[in-house]
Enzyme design. Structure first.
Site, mmCIF file in Angstrom:
data_model
loop_
_atom_site.group_PDB
_atom_site.id
_atom_site.type_symbol
_atom_site.label_atom_id
_atom_site.label_comp_id
_atom_site.label_asym_id
_atom_site.label_seq_id
_atom_site.Cartn_x
_atom_site.Cartn_y
_atom_site.Cartn_z
ATOM 1 N N PHE A 113 0.853 -1.180 0.000
ATOM 2 C CA PHE A 113 0.000 0.000 0.000
ATOM 3 C C PHE A 113 0.893 1.236 0.000
ATOM 4 C CE2 PHE A 113 -2.937 3.101 1.978
ATOM 5 C CZ PHE A 113 -3.899 3.068 0.984
ATOM 6 N N ASP A 184 2.062 -6.140 6.852
ATOM 7 C CA ASP A 184 0.846 -5.329 6.935
ATOM 8 C C ASP A 184 -0.335 -6.245 6.613
ATOM 9 O OD1 ASP A 184 -1.351 -3.688 6.424
ATOM 10 O OD2 ASP A 184 -0.146 -2.098 5.523
ATOM 11 N N TYR A 209 -10.869 -1.255 10.021
ATOM 12 C CA TYR A 209 -12.074 -0.717 9.369
ATOM 13 C C TYR A 209 -12.438 -1.456 8.091
ATOM 14 C CZ TYR A 209 -8.321 2.136 7.252
ATOM 15 O OH TYR A 209 -7.164 2.569 6.664
ATOM 16 N N LYS A 210 -11.632 -2.439 7.701
ATOM 17 C CA LYS A 210 -11.952 -3.210 6.499
ATOM 18 C C LYS A 210 -12.710 -4.469 6.920
ATOM 19 C CE LYS A 210 -7.840 -1.418 4.104
ATOM 20 N NZ LYS A 210 -8.479 -0.610 3.053
ATOM 21 N N ARG A 356 -12.443 -2.943 -7.902
ATOM 22 C CA ARG A 356 -12.265 -3.946 -6.844
ATOM 23 C C ARG A 356 -13.621 -4.378 -6.285
ATOM 24 N NH1 ARG A 356 -8.213 -1.759 -2.359
ATOM 25 N NH2 ARG A 356 -10.005 -0.404 -1.955
#
Lengths: 397, 397
Positions: A113, A184, A209-210, A356
């Site tokens: 990321f 990560d 939060y995912k 996505r």
């Protein structure tokens, strides 16, 4: 066997919405609003400052860290919650570099990321002593691990393509070469089984939060392997990581183990939402989640490829090499995604051309996948995306 | 003229409680629970990922930063919200040091909040190039400013005694000596008029859970003077501070001005509480707050000294040299404070012997001060603190 009908009932997803963006922001767990409301009205409102003790606020980063630890193969006392993922990356990388002081290369990949790379380059610029951030293609990582590498810093699941690194194999190779690892887990925690201890990861970080569904900007977490936890020096040496925060000594002494990775005052309101979101995982087997996720993604790929030949699969075809998302490329991917969102099929877009779709068995089943593909096929076949409105870029994609 | 009856009605303080700890954690604004509930149910629940655009989540750190800026004498576009205060101290100090590259001394004082000193020493250890953190007594700061100083880093109001530094005079002296300044406003923002621009402060940081009443662990803020905002290099170079976060470039390019001090994904749930808490300030004059605060504190000191000769004033007697709290010393201060809290007079304790009482006109008036002193006098005169229960130290003091 995990009851996915039950897990689905624990999310408040608006009627008619097919939510395929849990890889970016998980949906609202039904219990979260009440839990946060209670925290605010009862704990803050009634206990006021006493909440730090009587409501257990001060120990929550560890308690909730342990709950997350159970989802990522980490023992109690090795994970702590707080800050944002970027901050946690900074902490992990800074500590890892100091634990390997004779080397000067951080190895990462173009599938990491971007914020992780930004944070690394900012840290290296501050350190200003000849460090190099070496960024290779994901498929070249393994070959690039050699005895110059101080730290291998990777995101396990590629945020665009969903490609999954082999954490155990790469960690083993890194260790054999004398390097440490920072993993990560942004797109791993809650998406697939993670075995930090078995993989012998040195440091790991992630967001909540995912796939952990704790809400926009929910706090991050950090894992430090027990063998490093008492020796890693915290670069962000805030008072909450002090050995005795309420002694108010003028000198810093790092707290025991993972405590030292705490920095400032913990985000109590946000942690109430996180705590409620983690309740959804009670009785859920991550192995079941993984099997269901792969089956849904395989179905999605098969149906999309059969009906939308304009789209090019960007994710690995082999489910075992994929996280819990499927991505397709199209030059007009942004506009297509806006048209899908207007039809309540919610995924997202990553520049330059990637659409996505997160496939999360907790609240997505075969019926949703089939319904989504019907709409995707309609949008493409009938060029419903081809309007000025859908081409207009928003601030957040 | 500020209507303090109205401001008091905007807080949900439990019946019978005299809350003198707003200097540690402000009480619950009545509107906060609903605001957060709406954010969760309506914005997160219904908009899901779209909330980043349609609910304005992405721009909130700036929008709310501007609201805070108005309370601390900072122009729009110079303050941004996020992270914790310790993180913001790290950012400010790291950037300030780089802006003054030929010098190696950070000057601070023993009245600074320990976490600021911890963060500084951690940063200097990472930088590892001969920096020195020089910590003098508060009254010696002015004389210690000389041409070796890179950065003067102070908390304006001493967290224990309430002693107030002269920000403008010290900043002027620092600038004359070629030093930059980092001001911590933890006990200033919402407590007294702050004029960052007029004082020509270079960097300032603060928290929002004390006098701004935004809840436990509420996000922090950072101010960067416009003259530095486009040149300061962000040490914590996360994607939200990138010039184009959603371009997902592999290389970091700092965003314009204060944007670059953003790091990770902003804490949306916590910011909803903060936004509601800031509404309380509409129609409030900080000058009125200051006058009322000094009058309340003068009354409190007079009454306590008259009735509790065992207590020793630890705060400046001159209201103009004090923040919005009054502290008294007593060798048994911890136990005394526990006895007071049991009687619903809530202050707090700071080691080794300091009892702190915050006097916040937004919700404390003369009647509360007199009632509090009655109870303090009773607890002391009748040694009601002298029990094993009250001596037992809690985790958080």
């Amino acid at each position: 066997m995990t009851d996915f009908t039950r897990t689905k009932s624990r999310f408040a997803i608006p009627d008619g919405v097919i939510y395929l963006d849990g890889n970016s922001l998980g949906p609202l767990p039904v219990a979260a609003a009440d839990r946060v409301g209670r925290m605010i009205s009862e704990e803050w409102g009634k206990h006021l400052i006493k909440g730090w003790n009587v409501a257990g606020w001060m120990t929550q980063p560890r308690r909730i860290g342990d709950r997350i630890g159970r989802l990522i193969g980490a023992a109690d006392g090795t994970v702590v919650v707080g800050d944002t993922l970027s901050i946690k990356v900074y902490q992990a990388l800074a500590s890892a570099l100091e634990l390997n002081p004779s080397r000067r290369v951080i190895l990462s990949d173009t599938g990491n990321f971007p914020s992780d790379l930004y944070i690394a380059s900012g840290l290296l610029e501050s350190l200003d002593r000849g460090y190099e951030l070496k960024v290779v293609a994901p498929e070249d990582v393994e070959a690039a691990i050699d005895e110059t590498i101080a730290v291998l810093m990777l995101t396990e699941v590629d945020y665009r393509t969903g490609r999954l690194h082999d954490m155990r194999a790469l960690t083993r190779k890194a260790h054999a070469a004398g390097a440490l690892t920072v993993w990560d887990l942004a797109h791993s925690a809650g998406a697939l089984p993670v075995e930090l201890e078995n993989a012998e990861a040195d440091f790991a970080v992630g967001c909540t939060y995912k796939y952990l569904n704790a809400g926009p900007g929910a706090p991050a977490f950090i894992y430090v392997a027990p063998k490093h936890a008492d020796t890693a020096r915290p670069a962000l040496s805030g008072w909450m990581g002090h050995h005795a925060p309420f002694a108010f000594d003028l000198d810093y002494r790092a707290g025991p183990g993972i405590e030292r990775m705490r920095v400032g005052t913990p985000p109590i309101i946000a942690m109430a939402a996180l705590d409620a979101a983690l309740d959804v995982w009670d009785g859920v087997s991550m192995t079941d989640v993984r099997h269901a996720s792969i089956a849904l993604a395989d179905l999605f790929i098969r149906e999309v490829e059969a009906r939308c030949p304009e789209l090019t699969l960007a994710s690995p075809r082999d489910g075992k090499r994929r996280g819990s998302q499927v991505s397709f490329r199209h030059p007009e991917g942004y506009a297509i995604m806006q048209a899908l969102i207007a039809r309540d099929v919610i995924g997202d877009f990553r520049a330059p051309d990637m659409m996505r779709f997160g496939l999360t068995p907790l609240y997505i089943g075969e019926a949703e996948v089939r319904a989504a593909v019907d709409i995707i096929a309609d949008v493409l076949t009938n060029r419903r995306w081809d309007t000025a409105e859908y081409r207009k870029k928003a601030l957040v994609t």
